[in-house]
Write an enzyme that holds these catalytic residues in place. Structure first.
Site, mmCIF file in Angstrom:
data_model
loop_
_atom_site.group_PDB
_atom_site.id
_atom_site.type_symbol
_atom_site.label_atom_id
_atom_site.label_comp_id
_atom_site.label_asym_id
_atom_site.label_seq_id
_atom_site.Cartn_x
_atom_site.Cartn_y
_atom_site.Cartn_z
ATOM 1 N N TRP A 248 -0.081 2.920 2.819
ATOM 2 C CA TRP A 248 -0.695 1.595 3.033
ATOM 3 C C TRP A 248 -0.322 0.648 1.892
ATOM 4 C CZ3 TRP A 248 -4.275 -1.395 0.356
ATOM 5 C CH2 TRP A 248 -4.852 -2.449 1.051
ATOM 6 N N HIS A 249 -0.273 1.172 0.676
ATOM 7 C CA HIS A 249 0.076 0.322 -0.464
ATOM 8 C C HIS A 249 1.562 0.009 -0.505
ATOM 9 C CE1 HIS A 249 -3.930 1.462 -1.980
ATOM 10 N NE2 HIS A 249 -3.833 0.382 -2.727
ATOM 11 N N GLY A 250 2.393 0.897 -0.015
ATOM 12 C CA GLY A 250 3.835 0.674 -0.014
ATOM 13 C C GLY A 250 4.550 1.932 0.436
#
Length: 479
Positions: free
Chosen positions: A332-334
């Protein structure tokens, strides 16, 4: 257009507030939705149609869901099978058809929402194309809404403008918080003008702005200086100084944004949403993340961890659920390898605490605090450095197997420590719960006048800093 943008603070926000409270109450939600579209257009006009389309599709799914509850579309099925409406089998068939239809609607809209997020994540990873502004946050709002609708937690069909405003609220759109849908949250659109709400919200807004501009942005320079030196040239003390500085920077940047978002929401009559709860005072890594980015952590708990079985089905299943949650959190963050590593490392640490180290941590609480103080900065380095070679150099400086590294310039640590000590000190103080409580405490009489003077000074200093230095965007602005 970010919250620290002078155009936002001096033009957009005051104008929207005035229009909102001058508008007839029944149109105030429409004002919020319109303002959110304008805000998004200034921030990322290219992807505004995507936001509108997804809002429309999710609303359409909700309409279909509520139509099922009105028993429409099922009579023909029963007649084709020769069943009467009073027949017991007909009632059973209705329930089966309803359940299947609701599940189909949920599956279809969830797949559409997730596909939109995945497509842009893949484009980011493979072609370095930017993510649409706030897509990770508004998609998660859409997913939680559909899940809660399926679970029967939403009893009344919302109007399109209410649901679209919820998905796109401009003070939550860029970085959250990921507010759950509740019709009563939009009671602010029916409230009278409240100067107390505006006063309290403005105070929280200024505190958050000051954290971001006067402390976090200054600590960002320390991290940039370490990058310029080169991670292979860092001494062990300087590597730790940079890691601690980055840990405080990320915290105060995101907490500052969250306070600004909460303060703006309060000015419009919404409830205060607490997104951070002094995580650096936690007694374990698991507790740290129950206090950090609370709305995201609780989202993964309710919509991923618990559906995977949580801690109900034995140790192996629980460890699997923990690792899956943190692998998804990393993605989700990257989508780069370092984010996946970050997620898996944290999942492994939390499983370690839960099943292996817990007895010792309970017996000696200091061990849990050491986990937070020592391990969290290391994990933030994994989070921050995407190049695996650079990451290896940085971690080798922090954890020198063959002895403490001297670095390219042995005098660097002392120079940077003295230079950034005021900002490091301020960051550490803001980690102390009592300091925050002192800041937000309600005051009366002369104390209130003194507080107002201090807030004006903080606001002036923040605006002056924004106006005279290069803009430093919020670190979570394009997740």
């Amino acid at each position: 257009m970010a919250f620290t943008d002078l155009n936002f603070l001096s033009r957009f926000l005051p104008i929207v507030l005035i229009i909102y409270f001058l508008a007839p109450r029944k149109y105030r939600t429409s004002v919020l939705f319109g303002a959110s579209l304008v805000f998004y257009a200034f921030g990322d006009l290219r992807f505004l149609p995507l936001l509108i389309i997804l809002c429309t599709l999710n609303y359409g799914a909700a309409v279909l869901y509520f139509k099922l509850n009105e028993n429409t579309g099922l009579l023909k099925v029963n007649k084709d099978l020769g069943l009467s409406e009073t027949n017991e089998a007909s009632g059973l068939l209705k329930n089966i058809n309803k359940k299947r239809s609701r599940k189909f609607i949920l599956t279809a809209i969830v797949l559409i929402d997730i596909a939109a997020l995945l497509i842009f994540k893949i484009l980011l990873i493979n072609y370095k194309l930017p993510l649409p502004l706030g897509i990770s946050f508004y998609i998660f709002k859409m997913l939680s809404f559909q899940a809660d609708l399926y679970r029967g937690k939403i009893g009344r069909k919302p109007k399109f403008v209410v649901l679209a405003a919820y998905f796109s609220l401009f003070f939550q759109l860029p970085q959250g918080p990921i507010m759950r849908y509740r019709m009563e949250d939009f009671a602010g659109s029916r409230q009278k003008l409240s100067l107390a709400n505006i006063e309290d919200g403005l105070k929280i807004l200024i505190i958050g702005l000051s954290m971001k501009v006067l402390v976090a942005d200054k600590l960002a320079i320390l991290w940039n200086e370490a990058s310029k030196i080169g991670y292979d040239g860092l001494s062990t003390p300087l590597a730790w100084l940079a890691a601690v500085g980055y840990s405080l920077e990320l915290y105060l940047d995101f907490w500052g944004y969250s306070l600004m978002a909460a303060g703006i929401g309060m000015m419009f009559g919404f409830r205060f949403i607490r997104n951070f709860n002094h995580p650096y005072t936690a007694d374990s890594i698991g507790e740290f993340y129950r206090r950090w980015h609370i709305t995201l952590t609780s989202w993964f708990r309710d919509y991923v961890y618990i559906p995977l079985g949580g801690s109900r089905n034995g140790r192996i299943n629980t460890v699997f659920a923990i690792l899956m949650v943190w692998l998804l959190t990393g993605f989700w963050h990257g989508g780069t390898v370092n984010f996946l590593m970050w997620g898996l490392v944290l999942g492994a640490m939390i499983a370690w605490e839960k099943y292996i180290a817990r007895e010792w941590m309970n017996r000696f609480p200091i061990l849990g605090h050491l986990h937070v103080i020592i391990l969290i900065p290391i994990t933030w380095v994994i989070f921050a450095v995407s190049d695996l070679s650079d990451l290896g150099d940085f971690l080798a400086a922090m954890i020198p197997i063959g002895g403490i590294r001297q670095g390219a310039n042995p005098g660097d640590f002392a120079r940077y420590f003295v230079q950034y000590l005021p900002y490091l000190g301020a960051g550490v103080l803001l980690c102390v719960p009592q300091v925050y409580r002192l800041l937000i405490k309600k005051r009366q009489g002369n104390y209130k006048i003194a507080e107002a003077i201090i807030l004006v000074i903080l606001l002036w200093a923040s605006l002056y800093s924004v106006n005279t230095t290069a803009a430093n965007p919020f670190m979570y602005f394009y997740f």
